[in-house]
Design an enzyme around this catalytic site. Sequence first.
Site, PDB file in Angstrom:
ATOM      1  N   GLN A  16      24.797  15.850 -14.437  1.00 27.82           N
ATOM      2  CA  GLN A  16      25.628  14.686 -14.125  1.00 27.82           C
ATOM      3  C   GLN A  16      25.690  13.736 -15.313  1.00 27.82           C
ATOM      4  O   GLN A  16      24.673  13.319 -15.850  1.00 27.82           O
ATOM      5  CB  GLN A  16      25.068  13.946 -12.899  1.00 27.82           C
ATOM      6  CG  GLN A  16      25.898  12.767 -12.465  1.00 27.82           C
ATOM      7  CD  GLN A  16      27.276  13.173 -11.958  1.00 27.82           C
ATOM      8  OE1 GLN A  16      27.422  14.138 -11.215  1.00 27.82           O
ATOM      9  NE2 GLN A  16      28.299  12.445 -12.371  1.00 27.82           N
ATOM     10  N   ASP A  34      30.896  23.686 -15.074  1.00 27.94           N
ATOM     11  CA  ASP A  34      31.705  22.554 -15.543  1.00 27.94           C
ATOM     12  C   ASP A  34      32.677  22.979 -16.637  1.00 27.94           C
ATOM     13  O   ASP A  34      33.626  22.255 -16.942  1.00 27.94           O
ATOM     14  CB  ASP A  34      30.804  21.446 -16.085  1.00 27.94           C
ATOM     15  CG  ASP A  34      30.653  20.295 -15.096  1.00 27.94           C
ATOM     16  OD1 ASP A  34      31.508  20.175 -14.204  1.00 27.94           O
ATOM     17  OD2 ASP A  34      29.690  19.531 -15.221  1.00 27.94           O
ATOM     18  N   LYS A  90      28.871  15.723  -4.109  1.00 23.75           N
ATOM     19  CA  LYS A  90      28.904  17.138  -4.479  1.00 23.75           C
ATOM     20  C   LYS A  90      28.005  17.965  -3.571  1.00 23.75           C
ATOM     21  O   LYS A  90      28.344  19.098  -3.199  1.00 23.75           O
ATOM     22  CB  LYS A  90      28.503  17.297  -5.942  1.00 23.75           C
ATOM     23  CG  LYS A  90      29.562  16.772  -6.910  1.00 23.75           C
ATOM     24  CD  LYS A  90      29.029  16.612  -8.324  1.00 23.75           C
ATOM     25  CE  LYS A  90      30.088  15.953  -9.202  1.00 23.75           C
ATOM     26  NZ  LYS A  90      29.590  15.617 -10.556  1.00 23.75           N
TER      27      LYS A  90
END
Length: 366
Positions: free
Chosen positions: A170, A193, A126
């Site tokens: 994460q 997200d 990422k």
Amino acid sequence: MVFSDCSSATTARFLPFNRSRLPADSAVNIGRVVGPLQWRLPNPVSLQARSTLAVHSWSSPSLVINATMGTGTSAKVIDGKAVAKQIRDEITAEVSRMKDAIGIVPGLAVILVGDRKDSATYVHNKKKACESVGIKSFEVRLPEDSSKQEVHNHIAGFNEDPSVHGILVQLPLPSHMNEQSVLNAVSIEKDVDGFHPLNIGRLAMRGREPLFVPCTPKGCIELLHRYGINIKGKRAVVIGRSNIVGMPAALLLQREDATISIVHSRTPNPEDITRQADIIISAVGQPNMVRENWIKPGAVIIDVGINPVEDAKSPRGYRLVGDVCYEEACKVASAVTPVPGGVGPMTIAMLLSNTLSSAKRLHNFK
């Protein structure tokens, strides 16, 4: 048959391959199209021409060229890797335009708790993706035994930091932490997200717009749009009902005026339902579960499953397959995504897109 939830942002649960337990996260999207279509293909165009295109929202259109696909022969390959590359080029142009116009560079913060090698790999990927499009990346790594309060403190700091426009925790978190509590601590304005319950709630309500949509479902819909696959009025089946992929995917399809059914672990004879579907999204993490007799002729299949299966011929000892039996699907479907190279690359592309959208919104940049 066993169903399990899947997730776009919990890809770190997949690898490395553990022969004692297959991963629980994946998804599939199947849609049916009959007769000639207009396919939106990821043809190269100038950054200037594309800089204002599909980086603003999950429903943005792309370029269209004509193609014809019959049924019952060989399916059109939906190239998620190429589409993701196109989107990243568009994002690069927009990031540059924003920096030149107002001096702002979008920023994405990632919090990693623990020392899982797979999670560290995904965080690294990422970070590289951010660098490739000009987005700043911020990273916090905490030990496995960190307290929930420590994680909350870092989230609070990023919530207040004007240079951070997106926050990603994460997953999976260590077992002693409540994931939902941690995710809820992320500001809804920086929830790139799309996991915050307020964003999901807005997605579920007619007349309301979420600030962010979860990345994998968003990537599925974006692929359908980019390939000119009509969703309106189609029958859609979602296999799996996870909060992260299954449910938001169903809500997105509904917003596109599809008629939705959801198949899950308590559904008897699921193949009888999927055979009626024009669009299916499967989010179950079961390798090769969807077979030829599950698929209506002419279906468009977007398979987000990432499942390792043993393969003695592979140097790694395993290979990756989707939830859909690719070889069989190609005989029936009109279009299908490969695994890998389908929706996987789209997930990070959508994360970058959400981060850019957040920066634009926070700075009122059009």
